[in-house]
Design an enzyme around this catalytic site. Sequence first.
Site, PDB file in Angstrom:
ATOM      1  N   GLY A 164       0.825  -1.206   0.000  1.00  0.00           N
ATOM      2  CA  GLY A 164       0.000   0.000   0.000  1.00  0.00           C
ATOM      3  C   GLY A 164       0.854   1.247   0.000  1.00  0.00           C
ATOM      4  O   GLY A 164       1.893   1.312   0.675  1.00  0.00           O
ATOM      5  N   GLY A 221      -0.692   4.582   0.199  1.00  0.00           N
ATOM      6  CA  GLY A 221      -1.423   5.755   0.636  1.00  0.00           C
ATOM      7  C   GLY A 221      -0.599   6.529   1.632  1.00  0.00           C
ATOM      8  O   GLY A 221       0.630   6.372   1.719  1.00  0.00           O
ATOM      9  N   LEU A 222      -1.246   7.375   2.424  1.00  0.00           N
ATOM     10  CA  LEU A 222      -0.486   8.194   3.367  1.00  0.00           C
ATOM     11  C   LEU A 222       0.312   7.329   4.333  1.00  0.00           C
ATOM     12  O   LEU A 222       1.485   7.609   4.600  1.00  0.00           O
ATOM     13  CB  LEU A 222      -1.429   9.112   4.136  1.00  0.00           C
ATOM     14  CG  LEU A 222      -2.057  10.246   3.329  1.00  0.00           C
ATOM     15  CD1 LEU A 222      -2.923  11.103   4.221  1.00  0.00           C
ATOM     16  CD2 LEU A 222      -0.982  11.107   2.665  1.00  0.00           C
ATOM     17  N   GLY A 254       1.178   3.954   4.057  1.00  0.00           N
ATOM     18  CA  GLY A 254       2.155   3.104   3.382  1.00  0.00           C
ATOM     19  C   GLY A 254       3.254   3.876   2.697  1.00  0.00           C
ATOM     20  O   GLY A 254       4.429   3.502   2.764  1.00  0.00           O
ATOM     21  N   SER A 302     -16.866  17.356   1.242  1.00  0.00           N
ATOM     22  CA  SER A 302     -16.088  17.468   2.469  1.00  0.00           C
ATOM     23  C   SER A 302     -16.916  17.926   3.661  1.00  0.00           C
ATOM     24  O   SER A 302     -17.768  18.810   3.559  1.00  0.00           O
ATOM     25  CB  SER A 302     -14.937  18.464   2.262  1.00  0.00           C
ATOM     26  OG  SER A 302     -14.322  18.764   3.500  1.00  0.00           O
ATOM     27  N   ARG A 323     -19.913  12.847  12.941  1.00  0.00           N
ATOM     28  CA  ARG A 323     -20.520  12.292  11.741  1.00  0.00           C
ATOM     29  C   ARG A 323     -21.643  11.310  12.041  1.00  0.00           C
ATOM     30  O   ARG A 323     -22.657  11.282  11.334  1.00  0.00           O
ATOM     31  CB  ARG A 323     -19.433  11.594  10.910  1.00  0.00           C
ATOM     32  CG  ARG A 323     -18.446  12.576  10.319  1.00  0.00           C
ATOM     33  CD  ARG A 323     -17.295  11.873   9.642  1.00  0.00           C
ATOM     34  NE  ARG A 323     -16.444  12.862   8.965  1.00  0.00           N
ATOM     35  CZ  ARG A 323     -15.349  12.541   8.299  1.00  0.00           C
ATOM     36  NH1 ARG A 323     -14.948  11.286   8.236  1.00  0.00           N
ATOM     37  NH2 ARG A 323     -14.642  13.478   7.712  1.00  0.00           N
ATOM     38  N   GLU A 350      -5.726   3.020   8.143  1.00  0.00           N
ATOM     39  CA  GLU A 350      -7.098   2.531   8.269  1.00  0.00           C
ATOM     40  C   GLU A 350      -7.177   1.015   8.325  1.00  0.00           C
ATOM     41  O   GLU A 350      -8.200   0.459   8.747  1.00  0.00           O
ATOM     42  CB  GLU A 350      -7.941   3.055   7.093  1.00  0.00           C
ATOM     43  CG  GLU A 350      -9.432   2.843   7.255  1.00  0.00           C
ATOM     44  CD  GLU A 350     -10.255   3.360   6.079  1.00  0.00           C
ATOM     45  OE1 GLU A 350     -11.479   3.129   6.086  1.00  0.00           O
ATOM     46  OE2 GLU A 350      -9.683   3.990   5.171  1.00  0.00           O
ATOM     47  N   LEU A 369      -6.335  11.321   8.076  1.00  0.00           N
ATOM     48  CA  LEU A 369      -5.038  11.734   7.535  1.00  0.00           C
ATOM     49  C   LEU A 369      -4.014  11.847   8.658  1.00  0.00           C
ATOM     50  O   LEU A 369      -2.834  11.523   8.476  1.00  0.00           O
ATOM     51  CB  LEU A 369      -5.177  13.073   6.804  1.00  0.00           C
ATOM     52  CG  LEU A 369      -6.241  13.139   5.702  1.00  0.00           C
ATOM     53  CD1 LEU A 369      -6.142  14.453   4.944  1.00  0.00           C
ATOM     54  CD2 LEU A 369      -6.118  11.972   4.757  1.00  0.00           C
TER      55      LEU A 369
END
Length: 648
Positions: free
Chosen positions: A51, A53-54, A56, A295, A341, A436, A452
Site C-alpha cells: 500500500g 497511501g499516506l 504506506g 467534504s 458524523r 485505516e 489523515l
Amino acid sequence: MALELFTLGEPIADTKAPRDVPIGERWNERRFRAKLVNPANRRKLTVIVVGTGLAGGAAAATLGEAGYKVKSFWYQDSPRRAHSVAAQGGINAAKNYRNDGDSVHRLFYDTVKGGDFRAREDNVHRLAEVSTAIIDQCVAQGVPFAREYGGLLDNRSFGGTQVSRTFYARGQTGQQLLYGAYQALERQMAAGTVEQHARTEMLDLIVVDGKARGIVARNLITGEISTHFADAVVLATGGYSNVFYLSTNAKGSNATAIWRAHKRGALFANPCYTQIHPTCIPVHGEYQSKLTLMSESLRNDGRVWVPKERGDTRDPRQIPEAERDYYLERIYPSFGNLVPRDIASRQAKNVCDEGRGVGPNGLGVYLDFAEAIERLGRPAIEAKYGNLFDMYAQITGEDPYEVPMRIYPAVHYTMGGLWVDYDLQSTIPGLFVIGEANFSDHGANRLGASALMQGLADGYFVLPNTINDYLASGPFEKVDDSNPAAVEALEGVRAQTEKLLSINGNRTTASFHRELGRLMFDLCGMERSEESLRKALDRIPEIRQEFWTNVRVPGEAGRFNQSLEHAGRVADFIELAELMCVDALHRNESCGGHFRAESQTPDGEALRDDENYAYVAAWEWTPEGAPPVLHKEDLEFEYVHLAQRSYK
C-alpha cells in the site's frame, strides 16, 4: 445472547505500552525501552510494505531513509493513485494556532469521546502527541496548506470539536499530503533503498514458524503469481467500506490483504464499526457504482436544513426561514452543524424517515450557503471551497452558489481492522498494520480530519520507531520458494484462481457485489437490530454458496483480467460481511457508528452499555463451518472518564 454464532476465547491485551509511567510519558518511554538496529545492520534487513497511501507511502519512504531495504507494493499504476488522494477537508493537529484553548490533551479527549469511549487511551494519546510534528514535516515537504493574510497556517473546524485545529489545502488536502509522501517515496526509489512493484496485488501472507516472512502477489498486467520475502511485513491497505458496494471509496479499494492475513492468524477487531458520512451527494440511480463525498469542512459555513412540513417540494429558495427546520442547530445548540458524523448521519436519516427529505426520492437534506455568502461574500467562499463547489456542479448540474446542495449519508470509513498492539504489530509476529487497515485509534466513530492524521502518524513517526524493536532480533533465517509455507501459500492462491475461472456460471461478480452491498446497507447499515442482523446472517451464507457455484469470471489467469481481480475481492467481502454481522449482533449496545435500534435513549441517541461492552472485540478466524472465536481486550479509562456522550 446465545453463543451459537461464536465461541469465547482467551482475553487479549496490549503489553507494549509502558503502563508504569503517566500517559503523557508512555510514547517517549516506549521508544527508549525499544531495541534499536544499528545503521550497518539495517541494510541487511528487508521490509515489505503493501500500500502506498499516506500510511504506506510515508512508512516506505521513512524506512528507506533509515537504511532498511524496502519492497513497496501497490495495485495502481502509480502510488499517487492511492485512495488517500481523495480526502478533501483537512488534517487535525494540536498546534493551537488560533489560541482558542486547544492542546494535546484536548485533542486526546475529543478523539476518545468522539469514538464513544471505545478506543484505547494509550494509542489515542500518542496520536495527539505526534500530530504536531506531522504539520512541521509536511510544511518542510512543501505541502501548500492554506494560510492567513499574515502568512501563518490557517485552520478550520470539523465535527465533534469546539476549536479550530484542522489544517487544509482548499478541498484537496489528501491529494497534497499524498504528493508529499509520494515525493519522499520517489526519492528513496531513486536512491535504491525502495524496490517498487506497481500493478501488483497481495493475495496471501506467508507465515513461517509463526512469523510473517513474505507475501504471495499477482502481477495485474501479466497475471504472474509470485512470492516475495522479507524480515517483516507492513500492511497499509486501507479500509473495507466497499463491502457495501456503494461507498465513497475508490472502486479498487478492497479488504483482500487484511482478510487473507486474518485467515492466517491475525485477529480482526471491531469489524462492525463502520462510519456513515453525512455529507455525500445522494444516490442518483441504479447505474451508480460509487458515491461522491462532499467534504465535512462544508459544514463550517453551510447550514443543514429540511422543510418543517412533510412533502414540501417547493424550490428551497421559495421556502421562508420560518418554514425551515435547521434541525442540527435546534437539537444540538452547542455544536450545531459541527456535531460528529454518526450523529449528523442519524439525524438526516430521521428527518427523511419522517417524510421531510428533499430531492427526487426524498433521501436528501439541504446544505445551504446563502447566509455565508451574504455574510462573507462569494469570493471568500470560493477561496475556501471553490473546487468542491465546482465538483458538485459538474456531478449534479446545479450551482451551489445559487441553490442549496443536497446531501445524504453514505458509507465512508471503517474504524475496525486488524488488531494491533501499541507497536502496531498484529497477533502474527512480524506483521505490522498501519493506517485505516488497523483498528487502533478511532473507537466506534472517527472524527473528521483524523484519518489523515493517523495515516501520517503511523507512517512517519510510529512504525519506524516500533518496528526496530522487532527487527533488532534479526537477521532472520533465510526463506525462499522452497520453504513449505511458501509453497503452500503459492499453491493456495493458484488453486483459488483456477476455481474462480472454472465455475463458468450465469451471474457476474458485480451482481453478487451489488446484492451483498444492498443487503449490508439495509440490514447492517445506519441502524441495526437483532431482527435485521439475523436476516443478514441467514442470507449471506446463501450468497456465498451461490457465488462459488454460479459466478461467471471471463478471461484467463495469465493476463490482464479485471473480472478475476474483482471476483477474488468479492469472495473476501462476502466472508467479511458475515463477520461484521456477527460482531454487530453480539454487541447489544449502541456506540458511535454502531447503532442498535434496541439500545437508544428516550430522545433517540446512542445508548452504550459500559458494564458489558467496554472492550475491543478481536475475532479469530476458524475454518468454514466453525463459529469464529471472540477474544476481548478490556478498555481502561484512566484519563478520560466514561460518560454519556453529549453534544447538546
